[in-house]
Write an enzyme that holds these catalytic residues in place. Sequence first.
Site, PDB file in Angstrom:
ATOM      1  N   ARG A 161      48.405  42.423  41.787  1.00 17.35           N
ATOM      2  CA  ARG A 161      47.284  43.202  41.383  1.00 17.35           C
ATOM      3  C   ARG A 161      46.603  43.727  42.254  1.00 17.35           C
ATOM      4  O   ARG A 161      45.235  43.879  42.260  1.00 17.35           O
ATOM      5  CB  ARG A 161      46.296  42.395  40.456  1.00 17.35           C
ATOM      6  N   SER A 238      43.266  40.478  31.130  1.00 17.73           N
ATOM      7  CA  SER A 238      42.993  39.386  32.051  1.00 17.73           C
ATOM      8  C   SER A 238      41.562  39.798  32.811  1.00 17.73           C
ATOM      9  O   SER A 238      41.624  41.005  33.576  1.00 17.73           O
ATOM     10  CB  SER A 238      43.937  39.064  33.055  1.00 17.73           C
ATOM     11  N   GLU A 333      39.436  40.673  38.162  1.00 15.99           N
ATOM     12  CA  GLU A 333      40.570  41.691  38.061  1.00 15.99           C
ATOM     13  C   GLU A 333      39.883  43.349  37.899  1.00 15.99           C
ATOM     14  O   GLU A 333      40.127  44.052  38.588  1.00 15.99           O
ATOM     15  CB  GLU A 333      41.674  41.318  37.023  1.00 15.99           C
TER      16      GLU A 333
END
Length: 340
Positions: A161, A238, A333
């Site tokens: 990520r 998420s 995130e």
Amino acid sequence: MIDTDVDLSTANTLALPARAERLARPADVDELARVLTGRGADPLFVLGGGSNLVLTGDLPGLTVMPVFDEVSYRQVDEGLAQVRVGAGVVWDRLVADTVAAGWQGLENLSWIPGNAGAAPFQNIGAYGVELAEVVSTVEAVSVEDGSNISFDADQCEFAYRDSLFKSRCRGEFIITHLTLNLRRGNACRLDSFRLDYGGLAERLAGDGPVTPARVREAVIALRQSKLPDPATLPNAGSFFKNPVVSLTHYQRLLERYPDLVSFPVAEGRKLAAGWLIERSGWKGRRLGPVGMHDQQALVLVNHGGATAVDVLSLAAAVREDVRQRFGVELEQEPVLMPGA
Ligand SMILES: Cc1cc2nc3c(=O)[nH]c(=O)nc-3n(C[C@H](O)[C@H](O)[C@H](O)COP(=O)(O)OP(=O)(O)OC[C@H]3O[C@@H](n4cnc5c(N)ncnc54)[C@H](O)[C@@H]3O)c2cc1C
């Protein structure tokens, strides 16, 4: 054309209230260069589909939403093709089209919201596959001087990520195009599919040959059974990354929590953030107008009328409880815009 005082509450999937002082939607690289030249010293933000953002307030200066929509294919040889796609193409539209044409490579990344231009930013990943595995090149425009730059995959500093665009060179480039490698025909052997993740193999078992289309169908069904649809329950997917801990820390946790969910990684052990949050008592729990989803504890949802303060207060409370209980630091995130 540049619009002024634009409402962004429907342009972010968490449905947070915010406005852009000025919003440009360039359709090609020349238009983007003109927009950048006329910007002066104004702050600059780049917006895609708004599905990985916490809008913390109004965006001053200029917000750029690239709407480049071209998609072109190049057959390299019988088994390999490349697709070059503009930053404004809806990611899942691209996946659907490549899969429908029989090309393999993107099927595990089905049903991820957002635009192609943002996909390299956080190296999107799902069901055991990351964008990094299929990228050939990423084209971008430098914010500083408007020049065009092409990055090979190995120059993008892709990580879990993460990428050059999200970390080291944050704010320096606007991604305009990606070129992705796709396979077909004999190159699509069974062992070239990634099915060892999240119940995919079980879902596909016994129903004839595995094809990109069947994998896509299975991924969509699995995702729809677990993830809330932002159209009905606003969220940004998420909310935390899966944290990586040392093997020593992992062993200590495992002694106390034998059902701890984790995966081996080179640096130690990656823990399932959703499991940590659920075990900290946050699954389905609310704090004001926001809460952690009752099916998927990793997803922070806006039950209606939330502000960024509500979102960040809940995130801080969850992070603190996980830290206290497990000694593990959760990292958010979605990106804060404007930043902290
Ligand atoms: C229900 C749901 C499920 C999700 N599932 C997943 C998943 O499985 N895997 C996953 O990885 N993500 C997932 N996400 C997160 C999100 O969809 C992806 O990160 C997606 O790539 C974000 O795209 P976007 O266009 O909405 O980007 P935005 O949210 O608009 O922007 C995100 C960041 O990228 C930057 N950016 C956007 N476009 C460009 C550009 N052209 N050039 C430079 N910077 C740019 C923005 O400035 C911002 O910092 C999910 C989100 C939701 C709501």
